[in-house]
Design a protein around this motif. Structure first.
Motif, mmCIF file in Angstrom:
data_model
loop_
_atom_site.group_PDB
_atom_site.id
_atom_site.type_symbol
_atom_site.label_atom_id
_atom_site.label_comp_id
_atom_site.label_asym_id
_atom_site.label_seq_id
_atom_site.Cartn_x
_atom_site.Cartn_y
_atom_site.Cartn_z
ATOM 1 N N ASP B 21 1.452 -1.484 -0.129
ATOM 2 C CA ASP B 21 -0.001 0.219 0.026
ATOM 3 C C ASP B 21 0.915 1.495 0.118
ATOM 4 O OD1 ASP B 21 -1.999 -1.364 0.296
ATOM 5 O OD2 ASP B 21 -2.694 -1.515 2.271
ATOM 6 N N LYS B 31 9.062 8.386 -0.398
ATOM 7 C CA LYS B 31 9.625 9.347 -1.058
ATOM 8 C C LYS B 31 11.207 9.534 -0.221
ATOM 9 C CE LYS B 31 8.536 14.478 -0.252
ATOM 10 N NZ LYS B 31 7.608 15.896 -0.338
ATOM 11 N N GLU B 54 -0.647 -2.830 -4.258
ATOM 12 C CA GLU B 54 -1.752 -3.279 -4.513
ATOM 13 C C GLU B 54 -2.895 -1.960 -4.573
ATOM 14 O OE1 GLU B 54 -2.525 -5.994 -1.171
ATOM 15 O OE2 GLU B 54 -1.156 -7.141 -1.395
ATOM 16 N N TYR B 55 -1.908 -1.150 -3.194
ATOM 17 C CA TYR B 55 -3.392 0.241 -3.656
ATOM 18 C C TYR B 55 -2.740 1.618 -3.394
ATOM 19 C CZ TYR B 55 -6.192 3.724 -1.120
ATOM 20 O OH TYR B 55 -6.825 5.158 -0.513
ATOM 21 N N SER B 58 -4.303 9.107 -3.078
ATOM 22 C CA SER B 58 -3.678 10.540 -3.661
ATOM 23 C C SER B 58 -2.532 11.279 -3.469
ATOM 24 C CB SER B 58 -4.128 12.088 -3.959
ATOM 25 O OG SER B 58 -4.357 11.860 -2.149
ATOM 26 N N THR B 59 -1.695 10.243 -1.914
ATOM 27 C CA THR B 59 -0.527 11.026 -1.587
ATOM 28 C C THR B 59 0.768 10.624 -2.268
ATOM 29 O OG1 THR B 59 -1.646 10.944 1.015
ATOM 30 C CG2 THR B 59 0.536 11.676 1.143
ATOM 31 N N ILE B 61 -0.318 9.697 -5.046
ATOM 32 C CA ILE B 61 0.623 10.339 -6.748
ATOM 33 C C ILE B 61 1.395 11.363 -6.451
ATOM 34 C CG2 ILE B 61 -0.586 11.498 -8.267
ATOM 35 C CD1 ILE B 61 -1.536 8.638 -9.100
ATOM 36 N N GLY B 62 1.176 12.226 -5.782
ATOM 37 C CA GLY B 62 1.877 13.234 -5.414
ATOM 38 C C GLY B 62 3.688 13.015 -5.032
ATOM 39 N N ILE B 63 4.053 11.573 -4.799
ATOM 40 C CA ILE B 63 5.552 11.397 -4.706
ATOM 41 C C ILE B 63 5.425 11.620 -6.372
ATOM 42 C CG2 ILE B 63 6.829 9.887 -4.211
ATOM 43 C CD1 ILE B 63 4.776 8.461 -1.285
ATOM 44 N N ARG B 86 -6.117 0.224 -11.965
ATOM 45 C CA ARG B 86 -6.577 1.085 -10.612
ATOM 46 C C ARG B 86 -5.489 2.482 -11.210
ATOM 47 N NH1 ARG B 86 -6.649 2.538 -5.747
ATOM 48 N NH2 ARG B 86 -8.208 3.661 -5.521
ATOM 49 N N ARG B 89 -5.853 4.431 -14.280
ATOM 50 C CA ARG B 89 -6.675 5.185 -14.361
ATOM 51 C C ARG B 89 -6.172 6.559 -13.429
ATOM 52 N NH1 ARG B 89 -10.915 6.383 -11.201
ATOM 53 N NH2 ARG B 89 -13.057 7.171 -12.610
ATOM 54 N N LEU B 90 -5.291 6.659 -11.614
ATOM 55 C CA LEU B 90 -4.801 7.377 -10.705
ATOM 56 C C LEU B 90 -4.343 8.254 -12.464
ATOM 57 C CD1 LEU B 90 -5.178 5.940 -7.793
ATOM 58 C CD2 LEU B 90 -6.678 7.538 -8.609
ATOM 59 N N ARG B 92 -3.920 8.582 -14.705
ATOM 60 C CA ARG B 92 -4.724 9.655 -16.121
ATOM 61 C C ARG B 92 -4.814 10.020 -15.896
ATOM 62 N NH1 ARG B 92 -3.985 7.156 -21.194
ATOM 63 N NH2 ARG B 92 -3.359 5.096 -21.104
ATOM 64 N N ILE B 93 -6.144 10.479 -14.283
ATOM 65 C CA ILE B 93 -6.954 11.575 -14.528
ATOM 66 C C ILE B 93 -6.079 12.741 -13.808
ATOM 67 C CG2 ILE B 93 -8.459 12.077 -12.908
ATOM 68 C CD1 ILE B 93 -10.376 9.700 -13.200
ATOM 69 N N TYR B 97 -0.034 11.263 -16.545
ATOM 70 C CA TYR B 97 0.218 9.926 -17.512
ATOM 71 C C TYR B 97 1.269 10.608 -18.268
ATOM 72 C CZ TYR B 97 -0.383 5.593 -20.002
ATOM 73 O OH TYR B 97 -0.305 4.147 -20.249
#
Lengths: 333, 108
Positions: B21, B31, B54-55, B58-59, B61-63, B86, B89-90, B92-93, B97
């Motif tokens: 995670d 980080k 697995e998970y 947004s934290t 993604i921030g890294i 999953r 997708r994050l 891309r949104i 990406y």
């Protein structure tokens, strides 16, 4: 320091107990102990108190008197620990009250009421997972029956998120007066956010402007979870189109405007990722399933629809929504 | 809440395998590891394998956004491998990406 009367009380309890060994004296000692704690009397002072009380009650053998030196040394250590715990407790209380102030300040950043326009219902549910939320939304009054609408998710939670949120809020407030298009608004916000936050932080946002006369919604996306559009004529939900970099991700980001026209009974659903991150044990709710739940709320008023979906997701997650949760529902009537 | 980090250093390249995670609890460790690699001299390429993740929230993604910026500044390349649907997708949104090299297949 131990007062004289307090010392006398101790001697009295001790004397009575040694002669009668009753429950009353034990209870008295308990009460005295609580009072001592409230007065911050240290363990070594109590050891000293006991030694002096013994002297008053009779001849104390030398070895008993000497033994108190050992006990006192040990108690000094306990006393130090006791004082440091107290100081932590005080600091903790101080922080708790600071967080409470921050929470109140943050609450004041969110709108206290939703705007009212003819032929349009607006419903909002916004719940923080912790004391301080990373979700932000706002309605901005514009000219000629239009209003701006921002919904955003700030990475992380707690203090950094709260501080970033106030920056976003004030930026929107000052840019709002210029009545920029959604794409220009995000463009400016991106530069402001990028310059002022930690490189690992970012903000996702959807900014839009709703024209209540034409029932036209123009919006742009900055890395934000897409919302849904419900077309009443077809009875179907559609994902809101549009992509763009999250705010703070890259200094040169361009945003494009999308435009939607709402017919009577059409519904716009805007959300943060707390809605789509709803977790059922270790399993995440898919967007299709979210639509399935939304479908059951169709026909309700905007606020009832927002409340209804929140209650469904709360039940699904077994009353443990992990993330901040915000949903705004706009329904043309 | 488990996190797995495995780093392999080659001559001018670092490979990092992440698993478990990546959330607000484990993010500081991820980080720290990635930043210490990016800031090392003599390194011009970093590859991160996310297959066992697995998970990621947004934290996390921030890294990756922070690392991407650091790599641009230091003129290093940064590549991410084997994203789960999953996580992809994050990426891309948020738009991430489009700003880092992504390889979907095997890392070899």
């Amino acid at each position: 320091m131990v007062t004289r009367s307090f010392q006398e009380e101790y001697v009295k309890i001790l004397r009575d107990y040694l002669s009668a060994q009753g429950e009353d004296q034990l209870y008295g000692a308990q009460q005295l102990g609580k009072w001592m704690l409230s007065q911050d009397i240290s363990p070594e002072e109590i050891t000293d108190l006991h030694a002096r009380a013994l002297e008053q009650l009779g001849e104390v053998p030398e070895f008993v008197r000497s033994s108190f030196s050992i006990l006192t040394e040990i108690m000094i250590e306990y006393g130090n620990e006791h004082r440091s715990v107290n100081s932590w407790r005080n600091r903790h209380q101080q922080m708790e009250s600071e967080i409470a102030v921050a929470k109140a300040m943050q609450q004041s950043l969110l709108p206290s009421e939703v705007p009212v326009y003819p032929e349009l219902e607006i419903g909002v549910v916004s719940i923080a997972a912790k004391q301080i939320s990373g979700d932000y939304y706002d309605f901005i009054e514009q000219s000629e029956g239009r209003f701006g609408l921002a919904i955003a998710d700030i990475t992380g939670k707690g203090m950094p998120a709260a501080m970033c949120m106030s920056m976003v809020k004030y930026a929107i407030d000052s840019l709002g007066q210029m009545e920029l298009g959604p794409d220009e608004m995000l463009h400016h916000l991106n530069r402001i956010v990028g310059r002022n936050i930690d490189p690992s932080m970012f903000v996702t946002m959807m900014f839009g402007s709703y024209d209540s006369k034409e029932h036209c919604f123009r919006y742009a996306m900055a890395g934000h979870e897409p919302g849904f559009l419900y077309r009443s004529a077809e009875g179907e939900f559609y994902d809101l189109e549009g992509r763009g970099n999250a705010l703070g991700l890259h200094p040169n980001s361009a945003y494009e405007v999308q435009e939607i026209h709402l017919e009577i009974n059409d519904v716009l659903i805007l959300l943060t990722d707390g809605v789509t991150e709803c977790k059922n044990n270790r399993y995440y709710l898919q967007r299709e399933e979210l639509v399935h739940h939304l479908q059951k709320e169709v026909g309700e008023s905007a606020q009832k629809m927002a409340n209804g979906l929140y209650n469904r997701l709360l039940l699904l997650s077994q009353f443990d929504l992990l993330d901040d949760y915000t949903m705004i529902v706009l329904r043309r009537t | 809440m488990d996190l797995l980090i495995k780093t392999t250093s080659l001559e001018t390249e670092h490979r990092v395998v992440l698993g478990g995670d990546i959330d607000a609890f484990t993010a500081p460790k991820v980080k720290e590891t990635l930043m210490s690699l990016v800031t090392k001299p003599d390194i011009n390429h970093i590859t991160v394998d996310l297959e066992a993740v697995e998970y990621m929230d947004s934290t996390g993604i921030g890294i990756f956004i922070g690392i991407m910026k650091e790599c641009i500044q230091r003129n290093r390349t940064f590549e991410v491998h084997k994203l789960s649907p999953r996580v992809e997708r994050l990426f891309r949104i948020t738009g991430l990406y489009d700003h880092i090299a992504i390889r979907k297949g095997e890392s070899e």
